[in-house]
Scaffold this motif. Structure first.
Motif, PDB file in Angstrom:
ATOM      1  N   ALA A   1       0.823  -1.206   0.000  1.00  0.00           N
ATOM      2  CA  ALA A   1       0.000   0.000   0.000  1.00  0.00           C
ATOM      3  C   ALA A   1       0.860   1.261   0.000  1.00  0.00           C
ATOM      4  O   ALA A   1       0.583   2.219  -0.726  1.00  0.00           O
ATOM      5  CB  ALA A   1      -0.930  -0.006   1.207  1.00  0.00           C
ATOM      6  N   ARG A   2       1.927   1.272   0.812  1.00  0.00           N
ATOM      7  CA  ARG A   2       2.819   2.428   0.820  1.00  0.00           C
ATOM      8  C   ARG A   2       3.472   2.593  -0.556  1.00  0.00           C
ATOM      9  O   ARG A   2       3.606   3.709  -1.072  1.00  0.00           O
ATOM     10  CB  ARG A   2       3.885   2.279   1.900  1.00  0.00           C
ATOM     11  N   LEU A   3       3.891   1.482  -1.149  1.00  0.00           N
ATOM     12  CA  LEU A   3       4.543   1.519  -2.455  1.00  0.00           C
ATOM     13  C   LEU A   3       3.609   2.114  -3.502  1.00  0.00           C
ATOM     14  O   LEU A   3       4.001   2.981  -4.292  1.00  0.00           O
ATOM     15  CB  LEU A   3       4.955   0.099  -2.855  1.00  0.00           C
ATOM     16  N   VAL A   4       2.350   1.668  -3.512  1.00  0.00           N
ATOM     17  CA  VAL A   4       1.387   2.187  -4.484  1.00  0.00           C
ATOM     18  C   VAL A   4       1.107   3.662  -4.223  1.00  0.00           C
ATOM     19  O   VAL A   4       1.049   4.478  -5.159  1.00  0.00           O
ATOM     20  CB  VAL A   4       0.079   1.364  -4.436  1.00  0.00           C
ATOM     21  N   ALA A   5       0.941   4.023  -2.943  1.00  0.00           N
ATOM     22  CA  ALA A   5       0.632   5.413  -2.603  1.00  0.00           C
ATOM     23  C   ALA A   5       1.727   6.374  -3.031  1.00  0.00           C
ATOM     24  O   ALA A   5       1.454   7.556  -3.290  1.00  0.00           O
ATOM     25  CB  ALA A   5       0.391   5.530  -1.096  1.00  0.00           C
ATOM     26  N   GLU A   6       2.958   5.872  -3.117  1.00  0.00           N
ATOM     27  CA  GLU A   6       4.076   6.709  -3.542  1.00  0.00           C
ATOM     28  C   GLU A   6       4.161   6.838  -5.065  1.00  0.00           C
ATOM     29  O   GLU A   6       4.947   7.631  -5.567  1.00  0.00           O
ATOM     30  CB  GLU A   6       5.391   6.142  -2.991  1.00  0.00           C
ATOM     31  N   HIS A   7       3.347   6.035  -5.789  1.00  0.00           N
ATOM     32  CA  HIS A   7       3.450   6.015  -7.249  1.00  0.00           C
ATOM     33  C   HIS A   7       2.186   6.466  -7.982  1.00  0.00           C
ATOM     34  O   HIS A   7       2.236   6.684  -9.192  1.00  0.00           O
ATOM     35  CB  HIS A   7       3.823   4.604  -7.728  1.00  0.00           C
ATOM     36  N   VAL A   8       1.066   6.583  -7.280  1.00  0.00           N
ATOM     37  CA  VAL A   8      -0.169   7.004  -7.954  1.00  0.00           C
ATOM     38  C   VAL A   8      -0.766   8.181  -7.191  1.00  0.00           C
ATOM     39  O   VAL A   8      -0.470   8.378  -6.015  1.00  0.00           O
ATOM     40  CB  VAL A   8      -1.190   5.844  -8.047  1.00  0.00           C
TER      41      VAL A   8
ATOM     42  N   MET B   1      -9.087  -8.680   2.942  1.00  0.00           N
ATOM     43  CA  MET B   1      -9.352  -7.470   3.703  1.00  0.00           C
ATOM     44  C   MET B   1      -8.071  -6.778   4.145  1.00  0.00           C
ATOM     45  O   MET B   1      -8.044  -5.541   4.281  1.00  0.00           O
ATOM     46  CB  MET B   1     -10.213  -7.809   4.926  1.00  0.00           C
ATOM     47  N   GLY B   2      -7.008  -7.528   4.381  1.00  0.00           N
ATOM     48  CA  GLY B   2      -5.754  -6.908   4.796  1.00  0.00           C
ATOM     49  C   GLY B   2      -5.257  -5.897   3.783  1.00  0.00           C
ATOM     50  O   GLY B   2      -4.812  -4.799   4.137  1.00  0.00           O
ATOM     51  N   LEU B   3      -5.354  -6.236   2.507  1.00  0.00           N
ATOM     52  CA  LEU B   3      -4.938  -5.315   1.448  1.00  0.00           C
ATOM     53  C   LEU B   3      -5.873  -4.113   1.345  1.00  0.00           C
ATOM     54  O   LEU B   3      -5.434  -2.973   1.194  1.00  0.00           O
ATOM     55  CB  LEU B   3      -4.901  -6.045   0.100  1.00  0.00           C
ATOM     56  N   ARG B   4      -7.154  -4.372   1.434  1.00  0.00           N
ATOM     57  CA  ARG B   4      -8.127  -3.291   1.298  1.00  0.00           C
ATOM     58  C   ARG B   4      -7.946  -2.247   2.397  1.00  0.00           C
ATOM     59  O   ARG B   4      -7.939  -1.036   2.144  1.00  0.00           O
ATOM     60  CB  ARG B   4      -9.554  -3.857   1.315  1.00  0.00           C
ATOM     61  N   MET B   5      -7.773  -2.709   3.628  1.00  0.00           N
ATOM     62  CA  MET B   5      -7.604  -1.785   4.747  1.00  0.00           C
ATOM     63  C   MET B   5      -6.307  -1.000   4.632  1.00  0.00           C
ATOM     64  O   MET B   5      -6.257   0.207   4.905  1.00  0.00           O
ATOM     65  CB  MET B   5      -7.651  -2.552   6.070  1.00  0.00           C
ATOM     66  N   ALA B   6      -5.240  -1.682   4.214  1.00  0.00           N
ATOM     67  CA  ALA B   6      -3.946  -1.001   4.084  1.00  0.00           C
ATOM     68  C   ALA B   6      -4.013   0.102   3.030  1.00  0.00           C
ATOM     69  O   ALA B   6      -3.445   1.192   3.212  1.00  0.00           O
ATOM     70  CB  ALA B   6      -2.860  -2.021   3.727  1.00  0.00           C
ATOM     71  N   LEU B   7      -4.699  -0.154   1.938  1.00  0.00           N
ATOM     72  CA  LEU B   7      -4.833   0.859   0.890  1.00  0.00           C
ATOM     73  C   LEU B   7      -5.650   2.054   1.377  1.00  0.00           C
ATOM     74  O   LEU B   7      -5.313   3.212   1.110  1.00  0.00           O
ATOM     75  CB  LEU B   7      -5.471   0.236  -0.349  1.00  0.00           C
ATOM     76  N   ARG B   8      -6.720   1.776   2.101  1.00  0.00           N
ATOM     77  CA  ARG B   8      -7.540   2.875   2.631  1.00  0.00           C
ATOM     78  C   ARG B   8      -6.735   3.750   3.586  1.00  0.00           C
ATOM     79  O   ARG B   8      -6.897   4.976   3.614  1.00  0.00           O
ATOM     80  CB  ARG B   8      -8.770   2.310   3.345  1.00  0.00           C
ATOM     81  N   GLU B   9      -5.873   3.128   4.382  1.00  0.00           N
ATOM     82  CA  GLU B   9      -5.062   3.895   5.330  1.00  0.00           C
ATOM     83  C   GLU B   9      -4.114   4.858   4.618  1.00  0.00           C
ATOM     84  O   GLU B   9      -3.672   5.843   5.208  1.00  0.00           O
ATOM     85  CB  GLU B   9      -4.266   2.931   6.223  1.00  0.00           C
ATOM     86  N   HIS B  10      -3.813   4.577   3.349  1.00  0.00           N
ATOM     87  CA  HIS B  10      -2.947   5.461   2.564  1.00  0.00           C
ATOM     88  C   HIS B  10      -3.757   6.360   1.623  1.00  0.00           C
ATOM     89  O   HIS B  10      -3.191   6.945   0.693  1.00  0.00           O
ATOM     90  CB  HIS B  10      -1.937   4.638   1.772  1.00  0.00           C
ATOM     91  N   GLY B  11      -5.061   6.459   1.852  1.00  0.00           N
ATOM     92  CA  GLY B  11      -5.884   7.377   1.067  1.00  0.00           C
ATOM     93  C   GLY B  11      -6.224   6.892  -0.312  1.00  0.00           C
ATOM     94  O   GLY B  11      -6.564   7.702  -1.201  1.00  0.00           O
ATOM     95  N   LEU B  12      -6.157   5.585  -0.555  1.00  0.00           N
ATOM     96  CA  LEU B  12      -6.484   5.017  -1.859  1.00  0.00           C
ATOM     97  C   LEU B  12      -7.850   4.333  -1.802  1.00  0.00           C
ATOM     98  O   LEU B  12      -8.349   3.995  -0.734  1.00  0.00           O
ATOM     99  CB  LEU B  12      -5.398   4.026  -2.280  1.00  0.00           C
ATOM    100  N   ARG B  13      -8.451   4.119  -2.965  1.00  0.00           N
ATOM    101  CA  ARG B  13      -9.820   3.604  -3.041  1.00  0.00           C
ATOM    102  C   ARG B  13      -9.843   2.191  -3.634  1.00  0.00           C
ATOM    103  O   ARG B  13      -9.661   2.024  -4.841  1.00  0.00           O
ATOM    104  CB  ARG B  13     -10.666   4.552  -3.893  1.00  0.00           C
ATOM    105  N   PRO B  14     -10.039   1.162  -2.793  1.00  0.00           N
ATOM    106  CA  PRO B  14     -10.081  -0.210  -3.306  1.00  0.00           C
ATOM    107  C   PRO B  14     -11.310  -0.451  -4.173  1.00  0.00           C
ATOM    108  O   PRO B  14     -12.415  -0.032  -3.828  1.00  0.00           O
ATOM    109  CB  PRO B  14     -10.154  -1.060  -2.029  1.00  0.00           C
ATOM    110  N   VAL B  15     -11.101  -1.133  -5.306  1.00  0.00           N
ATOM    111  CA  VAL B  15     -12.211  -1.497  -6.188  1.00  0.00           C
ATOM    112  C   VAL B  15     -12.046  -2.957  -6.598  1.00  0.00           C
ATOM    113  O   VAL B  15     -11.006  -3.579  -6.338  1.00  0.00           O
ATOM    114  CB  VAL B  15     -12.264  -0.596  -7.447  1.00  0.00           C
ATOM    115  N   THR B  16     -13.071  -3.501  -7.249  1.00  0.00           N
ATOM    116  CA  THR B  16     -13.048  -4.922  -7.610  1.00  0.00           C
ATOM    117  C   THR B  16     -13.269  -5.181  -9.088  1.00  0.00           C
ATOM    118  O   THR B  16     -13.401  -6.327  -9.500  1.00  0.00           O
ATOM    119  CB  THR B  16     -14.124  -5.684  -6.807  1.00  0.00           C
TER     120      THR B  16
END
Length: 334
Positions: free
Chosen positions: A85-92, A104-119
């Protein structure tokens, strides 16, 4: 008998502990692990649980650890999902859609970095992040492949081909991520061990000055420690075997070896090179004419340490053949 140099854990202020195969196997604790970790914490050593498994949240992992008798809080857990999640947040851009092929672990981590999980790929995600999950479906893999083919940045939480369980080794995220990589023709950027992002995340979280990376795999835990320039402890409770150790390439060679986590509190018996070979405890290892010979008795781990020293010295930057160490493994009863 060789002199000892104190107990292993005394030299470190933080243990960066892998979980699967080190602390627990599935729902059950690895024998000796809870007692060893509680003792280390009582001595003032910080425990950080660093896992390549991105399926569960830090809170769920901490609850599992506490149930096993290892008091842990969510902030003590560092996952490959958080590193990804940190890696993605630094690139997008902030607020970007990220397609989650995982739990859910991935979804929550992405949300904590201000990103929007989709499916779905219909949301035009900026990235696809994949992590292992029990309910991973063919449909979600298809959405991930479609998004990557459309230009989304592809990140895998980890590249483990297998993961140890109480029933044996099962396919890991590295195996599952091959579906999208093959279908889309794009290799993922890997966040987990042995790649730098997860250990970077661990160092940011713990602020460790004298860390010891503890794991059961040479290709993730030990290689990750080598690449991070810190000491490592291999425990023989998971994936790696004595044969793997003796035939390891330089970047897969651990600093320390123990049967299990109780080795953290065992006196360190030095490996000494002498005119008659390499000795450790009651064992002597000699490399001669392209073959390893091991004689003696006592703690098999001390025998493995003597054998490893002799073998690694003999082969240098290369790797020993299995046949060259077969007799030594027989002496260890392996």
């Amino acid at each position: 008998m060789s002199e000892t140099t104190g107990v292993l854990v005394d030299a470190y202020d933080t243990l960066l502990l892998d979980l699967d195969g080190v602390v627990y196997l599935g729902k059950h604790a690895v024998p000796q692990a809870p007692e060893a970790l509680v003792k280390a914490r009582d001595l003032g050593v910080r425990l950080a649980f660093v896992t390549n498994n991105a399926s569960r949240t830090p809170g769920a992992i901490a609850q599992h650890l506490s149930h096993l008798g290892i008091p842990a809080a969510p902030q003590d857990v560092v996952t490959s999902a958080q590193a990804a999640a940190r890696l993605v947040a630094e690139h997008v851009p902030a607020g970007s859609a990220v397609l989650v092929v995982g739990g859910m672990g991935l979804r929550m981590a992405l949300r904590e970095h201000g990103l929007r999980p989709v499916t779905t790929a219909l949301d035009a995600p900026a990235a696809v992040v994949q992590g292992i999950a029990d309910n991973l479906s063919y449909g979600l893999l298809c959405e991930g492949a479609l998004a990557v083919r459309q230009g989304a940045w592809f990140v895998a939480a980890n590249g483990d081909t297998t993961m140890p369980t109480g029933r044996g080794e099962q396919p890991g995220n590295g195996s599952m991520s091959r579906v999208i990589a093959t279908a889309a023709g794009v290799e993922p950027v890997v966040a987990g061990k042995p790649e730098p992002p997860l250990h970077r995340e661990s160092m940011i979280r713990t602020r460790a000055e004298r860390p010891l990376i503890v794991g059961d795999r040479l290709d993730t835990d030990i290689e990750g420690a080598t690449r991070a320039g810190v000491d490592s402890l291999l425990v023989l409770t998971g994936v790696a075997t004595p044969l793997d150790v003796l035939t390891a390439a330089p970047h897969h060679r651990p600093t320390h070896i123990a049967a299990d986590l109780s080795g953290l509190h065992a006196p360190v018996v030095p490996v000494v090179r002498g005119s008659g070979g390499w000795t450790c405890g009651g064992w002597t290892a000699v490399w001669q004419d392209g073959e390893l010979t091991l004689t003696g008795e006592g703690d098999p781990v001390e025998g493995l340490r003597a054998a490893s020293a002799a073998t690694w010295d003999a082969v240098g930057d290369g790797q020993a053949d299995e046949g060259a160490v077969k007799a030594a493994l027989a002496a260890l009863g392996r």
